[in-house]
Design a protein around this motif. Structure first.
Motif, PDB file in Angstrom:
ATOM      1  N   VAL A 139      12.291  22.525  49.407  1.00 52.32           N
ATOM      2  CA  VAL A 139      11.246  21.513  49.560  1.00 52.32           C
ATOM      3  C   VAL A 139      11.922  20.178  49.861  1.00 52.32           C
ATOM      4  N   THR A 140      11.486  19.519  50.917  1.00 54.85           N
ATOM      5  CA  THR A 140      11.967  18.175  51.214  1.00 54.85           C
ATOM      6  C   THR A 140      11.133  17.217  50.378  1.00 54.85           C
ATOM      7  N   GLN A 141      11.772  16.508  49.458  1.00 54.21           N
ATOM      8  CA  GLN A 141      11.067  15.636  48.526  1.00 54.21           C
ATOM      9  C   GLN A 141      11.400  14.184  48.820  1.00 54.21           C
ATOM     10  N   LEU A 142      10.370  13.364  48.901  1.00 55.89           N
ATOM     11  CA  LEU A 142      10.518  11.950  49.188  1.00 55.89           C
ATOM     12  C   LEU A 142       9.962  11.162  48.015  1.00 55.89           C
ATOM     13  N   ALA A 143      10.762  10.257  47.481  1.00 61.50           N
ATOM     14  CA  ALA A 143      10.329   9.443  46.346  1.00 61.50           C
ATOM     15  C   ALA A 143       9.746   8.123  46.832  1.00 61.50           C
ATOM     16  N   VAL A 144       8.595   7.763  46.297  1.00 60.55           N
ATOM     17  CA  VAL A 144       7.971   6.479  46.601  1.00 60.55           C
ATOM     18  C   VAL A 144       8.725   5.398  45.839  1.00 60.55           C
ATOM     19  N   GLN A 145       9.062   4.315  46.539  1.00 59.43           N
ATOM     20  CA  GLN A 145       9.758   3.178  45.921  1.00 59.43           C
ATOM     21  C   GLN A 145       9.201   1.909  46.541  1.00 59.43           C
ATOM     22  N   ALA A 146       8.127   1.402  45.957  1.00 62.00           N
ATOM     23  CA  ALA A 146       7.449   0.230  46.512  1.00 62.00           C
ATOM     24  C   ALA A 146       8.377  -0.970  46.648  1.00 62.00           C
ATOM     25  N   ALA A 147       9.345  -1.106  45.747  1.00 58.75           N
ATOM     26  CA  ALA A 147      10.271  -2.239  45.787  1.00 58.75           C
ATOM     27  C   ALA A 147      11.101  -2.266  47.070  1.00 58.75           C
ATOM     28  N   THR A 148      11.357  -1.104  47.647  1.00 54.26           N
ATOM     29  CA  THR A 148      12.140  -1.025  48.883  1.00 54.26           C
ATOM     30  C   THR A 148      11.260  -0.822  50.112  1.00 54.26           C
ATOM     31  N   GLY A 149       9.938  -0.857  49.911  1.00 51.78           N
ATOM     32  CA  GLY A 149       9.011  -0.717  51.032  1.00 51.78           C
ATOM     33  C   GLY A 149       8.575   0.699  51.317  1.00 51.78           C
ATOM     34  N   VAL A 150       9.032   1.659  50.524  1.00 56.74           N
ATOM     35  CA  VAL A 150       8.625   3.055  50.714  1.00 56.74           C
ATOM     36  C   VAL A 150       7.369   3.291  49.875  1.00 56.74           C
ATOM     37  N   THR A 151       6.224   2.996  50.473  1.00 53.29           N
ATOM     38  CA  THR A 151       4.934   3.194  49.808  1.00 53.29           C
ATOM     39  C   THR A 151       4.412   4.582  50.158  1.00 53.29           C
ATOM     40  N   TYR A 152       3.306   4.976  49.529  1.00 53.14           N
ATOM     41  CA  TYR A 152       2.702   6.264  49.877  1.00 53.14           C
ATOM     42  C   TYR A 152       2.317   6.292  51.358  1.00 53.14           C
ATOM     43  N   ALA A 153       1.778   5.198  51.874  1.00 55.89           N
ATOM     44  CA  ALA A 153       1.363   5.149  53.277  1.00 55.89           C
ATOM     45  C   ALA A 153       2.551   5.322  54.220  1.00 55.89           C
ATOM     46  N   VAL A 154       3.629   4.607  53.963  1.00 56.07           N
ATOM     47  CA  VAL A 154       4.832   4.710  54.794  1.00 56.07           C
ATOM     48  C   VAL A 154       5.405   6.124  54.708  1.00 56.07           C
ATOM     49  N   ALA A 155       5.499   6.645  53.500  1.00 53.90           N
ATOM     50  CA  ALA A 155       6.046   7.993  53.304  1.00 53.90           C
ATOM     51  C   ALA A 155       5.190   9.048  54.002  1.00 53.90           C
TER      52      ALA A 155
END
Length: 72
Positions: free
Chosen positions: A41-57
């Motif tokens: 499974v390719t897993q992506l962690a949301v990290q709002a502090a770095t700009g990786v929001t749910y929308a971006v991900a």
């Protein structure tokens, strides 16, 4: 899916996801935080502090043309 803390929601989701893992099926997840690591499974962690929001991900994941997406 709802329920109190400790009722097994996350465990159930991961158990279902694990049943879908096959070489011919592309499975991806977007999580905050990643609760368990799963091979296959390719897993992506949301990290709002770095700009990786749910929308971006989600936009990033959809570009990969997955067969299954877990959004948790």
């Amino acid at each position: 899916m709802g329920g109190p803390t400790g009722s097994g929601k996350t465990t159930l989701l991961y158990a279902m996801l694990k049943e879908l893992i096959r070489p011919e099926i592309k499975v991806m997840s977007i999580e905050d935080p990643v609760a368990y690591r799963l091979n296959g499974v390719t897993q992506l962690a949301v990290q709002a502090a770095t700009g990786v929001t749910y929308a971006v991900a989600l936009r990033t994941v959809l570009c990969q043309d997955p067969d299954v997406i877990l959004l948790g």
